[in-house]
Enzyme design. Structure first.
Site, short mmCIF file in Angstrom:
data_model
loop_
_atom_site.label_atom_id
_atom_site.label_comp_id
_atom_site.label_asym_id
_atom_site.label_seq_id
_atom_site.Cartn_x
_atom_site.Cartn_y
_atom_site.Cartn_z
N GLY A 170 1.00 -1.21 0.38
CA GLY A 170 0.07 0.38 0.09
C GLY A 170 1.13 1.93 -0.04
O GLY A 170 -0.24 2.38 -0.88
N ASP A 183 -4.62 2.77 10.43
CA ASP A 183 -6.19 2.41 10.91
C ASP A 183 -6.02 1.74 13.09
O ASP A 183 -6.13 3.06 13.13
CB ASP A 183 -6.57 1.08 9.80
CG ASP A 183 -8.12 0.58 9.90
OD1 ASP A 183 -8.98 2.03 10.60
OD2 ASP A 183 -8.48 -0.25 9.76
N LYS A 211 -6.94 7.17 9.98
CA LYS A 211 -8.74 7.48 10.16
C LYS A 211 -9.19 7.43 11.30
O LYS A 211 -8.39 7.17 12.34
CB LYS A 211 -8.91 5.81 9.94
CG LYS A 211 -9.33 5.23 8.14
CD LYS A 211 -9.83 4.14 7.85
CE LYS A 211 -10.05 3.46 6.48
NZ LYS A 211 -10.25 1.77 6.70
P1 IMP Z 1 -3.81 -1.48 10.80
O1 IMP Z 1 -2.76 -2.45 10.29
O2 IMP Z 1 -5.00 -1.73 10.81
O3 IMP Z 1 -3.72 0.60 11.11
O4 IMP Z 1 -3.38 -0.83 9.13
C1 IMP Z 1 -2.63 0.04 7.77
C2 IMP Z 1 -2.78 -1.16 6.47
O5 IMP Z 1 -4.26 -1.49 6.62
C3 IMP Z 1 -2.49 -0.32 5.85
O6 IMP Z 1 -1.17 -0.66 5.31
C4 IMP Z 1 -3.58 -1.00 4.43
O7 IMP Z 1 -2.61 -1.86 4.52
C5 IMP Z 1 -4.78 -1.26 5.14
N1 IMP Z 1 -5.89 -0.43 5.17
C6 IMP Z 1 -6.32 -0.12 6.67
N2 IMP Z 1 -7.36 1.44 5.92
C7 IMP Z 1 -7.76 0.46 5.18
C8 IMP Z 1 -8.48 1.15 3.81
O8 IMP Z 1 -9.35 2.20 3.67
N3 IMP Z 1 -8.14 1.02 2.35
C9 IMP Z 1 -7.03 0.49 2.01
N4 IMP Z 1 -5.90 -0.26 2.65
C10 IMP Z 1 -6.56 -0.05 4.28
MG MG Z 2 -2.48 -2.95 2.34
#
Ligand code: IMP
Ligand code: MG
Length: 174
Positions: A44, A103, A131
């Protein structure tokens, strides 16, 4: 199938302007460092990192790390997988982890620990988007605060698709 004409949340122009600002700040903060190493989080973070690094006119290395937590859905699985580990020697480096979005914070938390355990001198984090669901969790550099919606484009995917959209859009079925 997602309609790629779903609403634009952040246009390519707005993104580019903000990345220039982030680049200036990061350049000022790391200008004394002789061991800066950028760690883009694949997949991403690839487009954000590619644009951001060209706004940082300092000697630096780039060591991408592959991480995934979402599988094919629109909510985090809660488990962060790092299939390739850290593909390089980062001992003594000043690390800047670059990811697309903060996120639940699991990805950055896991990477921060792994990078420190691998002997990095320091770790900072940079995300293009944060987010609402991230709550009190922060990164050192944040591009935009966004609502708790699933977004696609500019590197962000849904089940591997839509990373190539130049603007960031809210997923229509969301
Ligand atoms: P976390 O580990 O929950 O903070 O998520 C981070 C990862 O989740 C990011 O590197 C993204 O690849 C994916 N992610 C979180 N939210 C989204 C979204 O709204 N769209 C696409 N990918 C997301
Ligand atoms: Mg991703």
């Amino acid at each position: 199938m997602t309609d790629p004409s779903s609403d634009i949340l952040l246009s390519r122009k707005t993104i580019a302007e903000r990345i220039r600002e982030l680049g200036l700040r990061i350049t000022a903060d790391f200008k004394e460092s002789d061991s800066l190493c950028l760690v883009p989080v694949m997949d991403g973070g690839m487009i954000f990192a590619a644009d951001l690094m060209r706004e940082i006119p300092l000697p630096l290395r780039v060591i991408p790390i592959k991480a995934s937590s979402y599988g094919d859905g629109t909510t985090s699985s809660g488990t962060v997988k790092l299939p390739g580990g850290i593909p390089g020697d980062i001992r003594g480096c000043s690390i800047l982890i670059i990811d697309d979005i903060l996120d639940t914070g699991k990805t950055l938390e896991t990477l921060r620990k792994i990078v420190m355990d691998a002997g990095a001198d320091s770790v900072r984090t940079c995300v293009l988007l944060r987010k609402e669901s991230a709550g009190h969790l922060l990164a050192d550099y944040i591009g935009f605060e966004i609502p708790d919606r699933f977004v696609i484009g500019y590197g962000l995917d849904l089940a591997g698709v839509h990373r190539n959209l130049p603007d960031i859009r809210v997923l229509k079925e969301d």
